[in-house]
Design a protein around this motif. Structure first.
Motif, PDB file in Angstrom:
ATOM      1  N   UNK A 211      53.295  -4.540 -31.786  1.00 59.64           N
ATOM      2  CA  UNK A 211      52.247  -4.782 -30.975  1.00 59.64           C
ATOM      3  C   UNK A 211      51.693  -4.254 -29.812  1.00 59.64           C
ATOM      4  N   UNK A 212      50.457  -4.431 -29.252  1.00 61.47           N
ATOM      5  CA  UNK A 212      50.383  -3.864 -28.161  1.00 61.47           C
ATOM      6  C   UNK A 212      51.132  -4.116 -26.932  1.00 61.47           C
ATOM      7  N   UNK A 213      51.189  -5.563 -26.876  1.00 63.63           N
ATOM      8  CA  UNK A 213      52.356  -6.121 -26.159  1.00 63.63           C
ATOM      9  C   UNK A 213      53.581  -5.584 -25.953  1.00 63.63           C
ATOM     10  N   UNK A 214      54.129  -5.385 -27.109  1.00 64.90           N
ATOM     11  CA  UNK A 214      55.492  -5.050 -27.424  1.00 64.90           C
ATOM     12  C   UNK A 214      55.599  -3.521 -26.805  1.00 64.90           C
TER      13      UNK A 214
ATOM     14  N   UNK B 271      44.769   8.567 -37.922  1.00 71.91           N
ATOM     15  CA  UNK B 271      43.755   7.724 -38.469  1.00 71.91           C
ATOM     16  C   UNK B 271      44.436   6.660 -39.065  1.00 71.91           C
ATOM     17  N   UNK B 272      44.396   5.458 -38.945  1.00 79.94           N
ATOM     18  CA  UNK B 272      45.408   4.510 -39.404  1.00 79.94           C
ATOM     19  C   UNK B 272      44.381   3.322 -39.711  1.00 79.94           C
ATOM     20  N   UNK B 273      45.047   2.736 -40.657  1.00 81.36           N
ATOM     21  CA  UNK B 273      44.761   1.265 -40.854  1.00 81.36           C
ATOM     22  C   UNK B 273      43.332   1.107 -42.028  1.00 81.36           C
ATOM     23  N   UNK B 274      43.420   1.569 -43.002  1.00 78.41           N
ATOM     24  CA  UNK B 274      42.237   1.346 -44.093  1.00 78.41           C
ATOM     25  C   UNK B 274      42.293  -0.313 -44.519  1.00 78.41           C
ATOM     26  N   UNK B 275      42.000  -1.159 -43.670  1.00 81.60           N
ATOM     27  CA  UNK B 275      41.918  -2.638 -43.981  1.00 81.60           C
ATOM     28  C   UNK B 275      40.695  -3.039 -44.301  1.00 81.60           C
ATOM     29  N   UNK B 276      40.669  -4.023 -45.161  1.00 79.01           N
ATOM     30  CA  UNK B 276      39.405  -4.901 -45.357  1.00 79.01           C
ATOM     31  C   UNK B 276      39.177  -5.840 -44.290  1.00 79.01           C
ATOM     32  N   UNK B 277      37.759  -6.132 -44.069  1.00 77.69           N
ATOM     33  CA  UNK B 277      37.318  -6.954 -43.091  1.00 77.69           C
ATOM     34  C   UNK B 277      37.863  -8.296 -43.386  1.00 77.69           C
ATOM     35  N   UNK B 278      37.670  -8.748 -44.612  1.00 77.67           N
ATOM     36  CA  UNK B 278      38.058 -10.153 -45.092  1.00 77.67           C
ATOM     37  C   UNK B 278      39.484 -10.295 -45.188  1.00 77.67           C
TER      38      UNK B 278
ATOM     39  N   UNK C 245      37.061   1.940 -34.757  1.00 79.24           N
ATOM     40  CA  UNK C 245      37.567   2.038 -33.448  1.00 79.24           C
ATOM     41  C   UNK C 245      38.246   3.380 -32.752  1.00 79.24           C
ATOM     42  N   UNK C 246      37.399   4.000 -32.019  1.00 74.44           N
ATOM     43  CA  UNK C 246      38.189   5.275 -31.610  1.00 74.44           C
ATOM     44  C   UNK C 246      39.261   5.079 -30.483  1.00 74.44           C
ATOM     45  N   UNK C 247      40.260   5.720 -30.226  1.00 75.29           N
ATOM     46  CA  UNK C 247      41.284   5.680 -29.046  1.00 75.29           C
ATOM     47  C   UNK C 247      41.648   7.083 -28.757  1.00 75.29           C
ATOM     48  N   UNK C 248      42.076   6.885 -27.555  1.00 74.72           N
ATOM     49  CA  UNK C 248      42.596   8.123 -26.802  1.00 74.72           C
ATOM     50  C   UNK C 248      44.025   7.494 -26.040  1.00 74.72           C
ATOM     51  N   UNK C 249      45.280   8.420 -26.105  1.00 77.58           N
ATOM     52  CA  UNK C 249      46.253   8.040 -25.460  1.00 77.58           C
ATOM     53  C   UNK C 249      46.521   9.169 -24.473  1.00 77.58           C
TER      54      UNK C 249
ATOM     55  N   UNK D 126      45.443  -8.953 -43.030  1.00 78.68           N
ATOM     56  CA  UNK D 126      46.568  -9.479 -42.931  1.00 78.68           C
ATOM     57  C   UNK D 126      47.404  -8.929 -41.714  1.00 78.68           C
ATOM     58  N   UNK D 127      46.922  -7.615 -41.163  1.00 82.06           N
ATOM     59  CA  UNK D 127      47.781  -7.070 -40.095  1.00 82.06           C
ATOM     60  C   UNK D 127      47.380  -7.749 -38.703  1.00 82.06           C
ATOM     61  N   UNK D 128      48.299  -8.159 -37.940  1.00 78.66           N
ATOM     62  CA  UNK D 128      48.195  -8.806 -36.678  1.00 78.66           C
ATOM     63  C   UNK D 128      47.443  -8.155 -35.614  1.00 78.66           C
ATOM     64  N   UNK D 129      47.605  -6.698 -35.495  1.00 82.30           N
ATOM     65  CA  UNK D 129      47.295  -5.851 -34.430  1.00 82.30           C
ATOM     66  C   UNK D 129      47.157  -4.283 -35.040  1.00 82.30           C
ATOM     67  N   UNK D 130      46.230  -3.948 -35.758  1.00 80.00           N
ATOM     68  CA  UNK D 130      46.200  -2.627 -36.173  1.00 80.00           C
ATOM     69  C   UNK D 130      45.925  -1.726 -35.259  1.00 80.00           C
ATOM     70  N   UNK D 131      45.328  -2.143 -34.083  1.00 81.46           N
ATOM     71  CA  UNK D 131      45.328  -0.839 -32.941  1.00 81.46           C
ATOM     72  C   UNK D 131      46.547  -0.467 -32.716  1.00 81.46           C
ATOM     73  N   UNK D 132      47.596  -1.469 -32.604  1.00 78.35           N
ATOM     74  CA  UNK D 132      48.916  -1.253 -32.070  1.00 78.35           C
ATOM     75  C   UNK D 132      49.605  -0.329 -33.035  1.00 78.35           C
ATOM     76  N   UNK D 133      49.542  -0.622 -34.386  1.00 75.96           N
ATOM     77  CA  UNK D 133      50.066   0.583 -35.356  1.00 75.96           C
ATOM     78  C   UNK D 133      49.479   1.938 -35.260  1.00 75.96           C
TER      79      UNK D 133
END
Length: 212
Positions: free
Chosen positions: A8-11, A122-129, A168-172, A132-139
């Motif tokens: 997760x992002x916290x971890x 590019x990560x997490x092809x998840x359905x909106x409904x 959701x675009x991200x930069x690290x 089940x992923x608790x934190x796709x941004x963290x993955x």
């Protein structure tokens, strides 16, 4: 060894000192890069936008990947003499003494047969409904952190995670990361999504050419 899905992002913050910030100049520069669209690109994107609007609530993960995201990535055309787009390839690295491994849905890296130095995840092809992923941004962030250790050009590492219609675009950059508020691909945001992806291609070309 840990997997991307373990984090997760916290971890990630506690273990590796990653810190989310509201603004990051490199992210703002990426989003603001001028990119022109051809008439053909506009027509294709309009078709994809309308198709997604009709079907996104009913597609499963694989259908979203094949019928929309894969087509969009193909139009960007990350296949160059320097790098390629790789799907479902293992990404593994040692970060601060800990091995992290996983399989991003897609990454852009040097090479064309074997993954070399990664720039983009590019990560997490998840359905909106029923997501089940608790934190796709963290993955996605865990994949980007792993890529950071392998990238010969160093920071920053670019990424995006997809939740249904929203991108959701991200930069690290070093230990700091920032995430956009989201672009809705069923609206005219799809043109901005495509421009951002094309801008990333320009950035990666510049990085590679600087090494030659």
């Amino acid at each position: 060894m840990s997997k991307f899905s373990d984090w997760t992002r916290e971890k990630l913050g506690k273990r590796f000192g990653l810190r989310q910030v509201s603004q990051l100049e490199v992210l703002e520069s990426w989003l603001a890069m001028p990119v022109e669209l051809t008439d053909l690109e506009v027509a294709n994107l309009t078709y994809l936008r309308d198709l997604l609007a009709k079907r996104v609530d009913f597609w499963n993960e694989e259908e979203l990947k094949i019928k929309f995201i894969g087509t969009l990535i193909t139009f960007v055309n990350f296949e160059t003499e320097y790098f390629s787009a790789f799907a479902d390839r293992v990404l593994s690295g040692i970060v601060d003494g800990e091995e992290i491994s996983g399989v991003p849905d897609l990454m852009v890296a040097t090479g064309y047969q074997e993954v070399g130095s990664p720039f983009f995840c590019l990560h997490e092809y998840k359905k909106e409904v029923d997501n089940s992923s608790p934190d796709p941004a963290a993955q996605c962030l865990a994949a980007m952190l792993t890529a950071q250790t392998l990238n010969q050009t160093g920071s920053p590492i670019y990424g995006v995670y997809v939740v249904g219609r929203n991108w959701f675009f991200m930069v690290l950059e070093d230990k700091k990361y920032a995430i956009t508020t989201g672009h809705n691909a069923t609206q005219d945001d799809i043109f901005d999504i495509f421009k951002i992806l094309k801008a990333s291609k320009q950035i990666f070309l510049q990085k590679c050419q600087a090494l030659t």
